[in-house]
Design a protein around this motif. Structure first.
Motif: not given
Length: 220
Positions: A1-15, A126-139
């Motif tokens: 994945m590129t363009g931050g899609l990995g971080a989006l997949a980890a955080h979005l569309d869960y309920t 060993q997981p290494g450093e996060p490849q992606w970070h998401l920036v959001a407007r709320r916690n």
């Protein structure tokens, strides 16, 4: 994945399951059970969901590891049961390897969420450093597409120096070949020569340059 899609997949569309309307509880009891199961007909030639994501991954034939997860509230009685089939050796992760569930870092009026590392391994890796970070407007425990300001990921400058780039403009969620939503950023960082020394610097730039959508929720 590129363009931050990995971080989006980890955080979005869960309920999460819903309590009954008059229930004041905010948590759930979660139990799971693994057991060996057999299909009713031998050599059924079943179509395994594991092969959808990873062709050839299914090796259990008519005998398989069955997973049952029950999520319930002792107070109001609401309950959800989930069932699935697993590979012979289920992989156990922690939140760092999943890229979710860790506490976000505040950056002014924004929040930086950790995404998955480059190699998602089991606990002994060993997981290494996060490849992606998401920036959001709320916690929030669950993020929505309108919460996302952008994504930040490691990159190299034209001279080969380590840096970070910022992606923004989450414009649509298009289905992939399996019908699942795939997020798309309109603007991919680095193409305009904008690089940042740290994740925080990139997040601040996003906060200063990406307008909030109409009706956006105020930061927590």
């Amino acid at each position: 994945m590129t363009g931050g899609l990995g971080a989006l997949a980890a955080h979005l569309d869960y309920t999460t399951p819903q309590h009954r309307p008059d229930c004041t509880a905010t948590t759930w009891e979660v139990d799971y059970r693994l057991h060996r199961a057999e299909r009713s007909e031998r050599n059924s030639g079943h179509s395994c969901p594991l092969d959808t994501d990873n062709p050839g991954a299914c090796g259990h034939g008519d005998s398989h590891q069955a997973l049952a997860v029950r999520i319930y509230c002792r107070r109001c009685g609401a309950a959800t049961e989930l069932r699935a089939e697993l590979p012979e050796v289920p992989m156990r992760f922690d939140t760092v390897r999943l890229g979710m569930g860790t506490k976000p870092k505040r950056c002014g009026a924004l929040w930086i969420y950790q995404g998955p590392p480059p190699q998602q391994g089991i606990l002994s890796d060993q997981p290494g450093e996060p490849q992606w970070h998401l920036v959001a407007r709320r916690n929030a425990p669950r993020l929505d597409p309108q919460d996302i300001v952008g994504a930040v990921e490691p990159a190299l400058t034209p001279r080969g120096r380590p840096c970070f780039t910022a992606h923004w403009g989450l414009t649509e969620l298009t289905p992939d070949s399996g019908g699942r939503p795939t997020p798309v950023f309109q603007h991919i960082g680095g193409s305009d020569g904008t690089y940042f020394p740290t994740v925080t610097a990139a997040a601040r730039w996003l906060g200063e340059n990406v307008p909030a959508p109409t009706g956006a929720v105020a930061p927590a």
